[in-house]
Write an enzyme that holds these catalytic residues in place. Structure first.
Site, PDB file in Angstrom:
ATOM      1  N   CYS A  34       0.858  -1.181   0.000  1.00 30.37           N
ATOM      2  CA  CYS A  34       0.000   0.000   0.000  1.00 30.37           C
ATOM      3  C   CYS A  34       0.891   1.226   0.000  1.00 30.37           C
ATOM      4  O   CYS A  34       1.761   1.368   0.872  1.00 30.37           O
ATOM      5  CB  CYS A  34      -0.923  -0.003   1.220  1.00 30.37           C
ATOM      6  SG  CYS A  34      -1.859   1.524   1.441  1.00 30.37           S
ATOM      7  N   ASN A  63       0.184   4.552   0.510  1.00 30.70           N
ATOM      8  CA  ASN A  63      -0.001   5.404   1.680  1.00 30.70           C
ATOM      9  C   ASN A  63       0.446   4.677   2.942  1.00 30.70           C
ATOM     10  O   ASN A  63       1.006   5.277   3.854  1.00 30.70           O
ATOM     11  CB  ASN A  63      -1.477   5.812   1.812  1.00 30.70           C
ATOM     12  CG  ASN A  63      -1.888   6.761   0.709  1.00 30.70           C
ATOM     13  OD1 ASN A  63      -1.218   7.739   0.424  1.00 30.70           O
ATOM     14  ND2 ASN A  63      -3.011   6.465   0.076  1.00 30.70           N
ATOM     15  N   GLU A  65     -11.427   0.365  -2.862  1.00 32.82           N
ATOM     16  CA  GLU A  65     -10.364  -0.567  -2.493  1.00 32.82           C
ATOM     17  C   GLU A  65     -10.944  -1.912  -2.077  1.00 32.82           C
ATOM     18  O   GLU A  65     -11.848  -1.975  -1.236  1.00 32.82           O
ATOM     19  CB  GLU A  65      -9.547   0.037  -1.349  1.00 32.82           C
ATOM     20  CG  GLU A  65      -8.286  -0.724  -1.021  1.00 32.82           C
ATOM     21  CD  GLU A  65      -7.424   0.014  -0.007  1.00 32.82           C
ATOM     22  OE1 GLU A  65      -6.420  -0.580   0.428  1.00 32.82           O
ATOM     23  OE2 GLU A  65      -7.743   1.165   0.360  1.00 32.82           O
ATOM     24  N   CYS A  95      -5.307   6.242  -2.087  1.00 29.62           N
ATOM     25  CA  CYS A  95      -4.635   4.967  -2.359  1.00 29.62           C
ATOM     26  C   CYS A  95      -3.386   5.277  -3.174  1.00 29.62           C
ATOM     27  O   CYS A  95      -3.471   5.659  -4.339  1.00 29.62           O
ATOM     28  CB  CYS A  95      -5.561   4.020  -3.114  1.00 29.62           C
ATOM     29  SG  CYS A  95      -4.790   2.431  -3.514  1.00 29.62           S
ATOM     30  N   GLY A  96      -2.231   5.125  -2.538  1.00 26.69           N
ATOM     31  CA  GLY A  96      -0.976   5.499  -3.194  1.00 26.69           C
ATOM     32  C   GLY A  96      -0.638   4.644  -4.398  1.00 26.69           C
ATOM     33  O   GLY A  96      -0.246   5.154  -5.455  1.00 26.69           O
ATOM     34  N   THR A  97      -0.779   3.319  -4.271  1.00 26.14           N
ATOM     35  CA  THR A  97      -0.504   2.467  -5.425  1.00 26.14           C
ATOM     36  C   THR A  97      -1.562   2.681  -6.509  1.00 26.14           C
ATOM     37  O   THR A  97      -1.269   2.580  -7.705  1.00 26.14           O
ATOM     38  CB  THR A  97      -0.460   0.984  -5.021  1.00 26.14           C
ATOM     39  OG1 THR A  97      -1.663   0.636  -4.329  1.00 26.14           O
ATOM     40  CG2 THR A  97       0.746   0.691  -4.140  1.00 26.14           C
TER      41      THR A  97
END
Length: 266
Positions: free
Chosen positions: A65, A67, A202, A211-213
């Protein structure tokens, strides 16, 4: 046993140190659904070497993840588990390298790695291409692209990403039979060649503030579609991330400590 709450652009996590004989799937379900916490996931910190284990609020385990790994990095610095400014972290998606850019306010840059469009990387249900693929949902065509970017992600370009949060399309695409283990769904609005707006449904969580990815995957698909340049700002509900790269993808953003709580287990 204590847990610390951190957030990255609103995407929040409970973080605990690893201990033997703890069922972390059950602990994630317990901690993340409590009204006082209500967090997106549980991060478990292993040391020597540093390793991040991530459990969604439904108890399922996720590979990585974006974040979360920023929150992980701030935690290990806050707890003095490392004094380095460049930190390798083991994850189920492989080793990630994080560079701390600033400590006050905290900001770090994560090498998310390379995007992978191969079907076997995200447990696709068939061998057809998942690039610009169209499926019918509720009698309407939905065009999407899926890839592995730290974990499985699906990108859908829309005119108004913010409005998609009121729709059930994210859940229906997440649980579509085309994805054997479900997928994270990112609705992406191209503002201009340097800015995106992203909203993410998600898997194992539902609608999340960030959501970083997912932002990284959204950037990759937009870049490969020649809709953006090689560096963008991705706007989320509670902040923004900088995503860049032409081969390896780099994500920069904040992480914030909120509070520490004592758990009813030893």
């Amino acid at each position: 046993m204590y847990a610390s709450k951190y957030n990255g652009c609103g995407n929040d996590f409970m973080i605990v140190d690893y201990k033997e004989d703890v069922n972390y799937s059950d602990l994630a379900i317990q901690l993340c659904h409590e009204a006082e916490q209500d967090t997106d996931g549980l991060i478990v910190v292993k040391n020597n070497p540093l390793e991040m284990l991530l459990f969604n609020k439904d108890g399922s385990q996720a590979p990585m993840c974006g974040n979360g790994i920023r929150c992980f990095t701030k935690y290990v610095r806050d707890e003095k588990l490392t004094h380095h400014t460049t930190i390798p972290v083991q994850t189920l998606a492989g080793e990630m390298t994080i560079d701390i850019l600033s400590t006050d306010p905290f900001e770090c840059k994560v090498n998310i790695g390379k995007a992978d469009y191969r079907n076997d990387r995200f447990n696709a249900a068939d061998h057809r291409s998942y690039i610009n693929r169209t499926v019918e949902i509720d009698g309407k065509p939905v065009t999407f692209t899926s890839l592995f970017m730290g974990t499985v992600h699906t990108v859908v370009f829309v005119e108004d990403a913010k409005a998609m949060v009121k729709s059930d399309l994210g859940k229906k695409l997440c649980q579509h039979p085309l994805f054997k283990e479900q997928t994270n769904v990112n609705f992406v609005q191209v503002v201009n060649r340097k800015e995106l707006i992203v909203r993410t449904f998600e898997r194992g969580v539902g609608w999340t503030l960030a959501c970083g990815t997912g932002c990284s995957a959204s950037f990759v698909v937009a870049r490969d579609s020649d809709l953006v340049d090689t560096r963008v700002h991705v706007h989320l509900e509670k902040g923004s991330l900088k995503i860049e790269g032409s081969d390896d993808i780099f994500m920069s953003g904040p992480a914030v400590f909120e509070k520490k709580i004592k758990l009813p287990i030893t």
